[in-house]
Design a protein around this motif. Structure first.
Motif, PDB file in Angstrom:
ATOM      1  N   UNK A  76       0.833  -1.205   0.000  1.00  0.00           N
ATOM      2  CA  UNK A  76       0.000   0.000   0.000  1.00  0.00           C
ATOM      3  C   UNK A  76       0.867   1.254   0.000  1.00  0.00           C
ATOM      4  N   UNK A  77       0.397   2.270  -0.677  1.00  0.00           N
ATOM      5  CA  UNK A  77       1.064   3.567  -0.666  1.00  0.00           C
ATOM      6  C   UNK A  77       1.140   4.052   0.773  1.00  0.00           C
ATOM      7  N   UNK A  78       2.299   4.554   1.169  1.00  0.00           N
ATOM      8  CA  UNK A  78       2.460   5.076   2.517  1.00  0.00           C
ATOM      9  C   UNK A  78       2.740   4.022   3.573  1.00  0.00           C
ATOM     10  N   UNK A  79       2.871   2.769   3.186  1.00  0.00           N
ATOM     11  CA  UNK A  79       3.110   1.704   4.170  1.00  0.00           C
ATOM     12  C   UNK A  79       4.525   1.760   4.732  1.00  0.00           C
ATOM     13  N   UNK A  80       5.432   2.385   3.996  1.00  0.00           N
ATOM     14  CA  UNK A  80       6.827   2.421   4.427  1.00  0.00           C
ATOM     15  C   UNK A  80       7.554   1.121   4.160  1.00  0.00           C
ATOM     16  N   UNK A  81       6.907   0.198   3.472  1.00  0.00           N
ATOM     17  CA  UNK A  81       7.504  -1.101   3.177  1.00  0.00           C
ATOM     18  C   UNK A  81       8.011  -1.103   1.738  1.00  0.00           C
ATOM     19  N   UNK A  82       9.238  -1.561   1.547  1.00  0.00           N
ATOM     20  CA  UNK A  82       9.827  -1.682   0.219  1.00  0.00           C
ATOM     21  C   UNK A  82       9.666  -3.136  -0.234  1.00  0.00           C
ATOM     22  N   UNK A  83       8.867  -3.399  -1.252  1.00  0.00           N
ATOM     23  CA  UNK A  83       8.728  -4.787  -1.721  1.00  0.00           C
ATOM     24  C   UNK A  83      10.036  -5.283  -2.339  1.00  0.00           C
ATOM     25  N   UNK A  84      10.376  -6.550  -2.078  1.00  0.00           N
ATOM     26  CA  UNK A  84      11.644  -7.093  -2.547  1.00  0.00           C
ATOM     27  C   UNK A  84      11.499  -8.546  -2.990  1.00  0.00           C
ATOM     28  N   UNK A  85      12.319  -8.904  -3.984  1.00  0.00           N
ATOM     29  CA  UNK A  85      12.483 -10.296  -4.394  1.00  0.00           C
ATOM     30  C   UNK A  85      13.953 -10.632  -4.193  1.00  0.00           C
TER      31      UNK A  85
END
Length: 172
Positions: A76-85
């Protein structure tokens, strides 16, 4: 996984659920584990909406399977989480050419992949000597009888061409 989860303490917030193939962590996080050998297995994972995907022994996966599953990364926008593989593994397997092209050589043209950004693809090389706890002499004994290309890949981190005969057998 049961033993690993027990390290978090004896509580009901951290456990491995065998039927769901999921780990539940004390902080509310969940980890899902899936076998993705066939198209149907991959279909079951696509669209899961996750923040982190880890492919263990990635070169043994089909490149298309990994990229399809990777498209499930979203936060989600604003979650502060950077998605990674994260693609882990030794430099031998059916998709090593693609992995090498994207992560090592960074030789992908815009025509081949208009979304490719070389700065988003990084490789971290780890060698046997980096593991100070490993009994290297004992470990090397495990490779007796393996073809030379496996020994070079696993022991020396060298990318080698898998013989055509063996490549066909592994992909099938």
């Amino acid at each position: 996984l049961d033993a690993e989860m027990a390290k978090f303490g004896d509580n009901q917030e951290s456990f491995y659920h065998k039927t769901e193939h999921a780990c539940y962590y004390p902080n509310g996080s969940m980890g899902f584990y899936a076998q993705c050998e066939h198209d149907k297995d991959v279909d079951n994972v696509i669209g899961a909406e996750v923040a982190l995907i880890i492919f263990d022994e990635a070169p043994t996966f089909q490149w298309e399977h990994m990229r399809l599953i990777g498209a499930s990364l979203r936060v989600a926008v604003g979650s502060g989480i950077q998605p990674m593989v994260r693609y882990l593994g030794n430099p031998v397997g059916q998709s090593i050419d693609e992995l090498w092209k994207y992560f090592i050589d960074k030789d992908v043209t815009e025509e081949e992949d208009p979304e490719y950004r070389p700065e988003d693809f990084r490789a971290i090389e780890i060698r046997l000597q980096d593991n100070h706890h490993l009994d290297e002499k004992q470990y090397r004994k495990q490779f007796a009888g393996l073809p030379e290309h496996y020994r070079k890949a696993w022991l020396d981190g060298v990318r080698v061409e898998v013989p055509r005969r063996e490549r066909r057998r592994r992909v099938a």
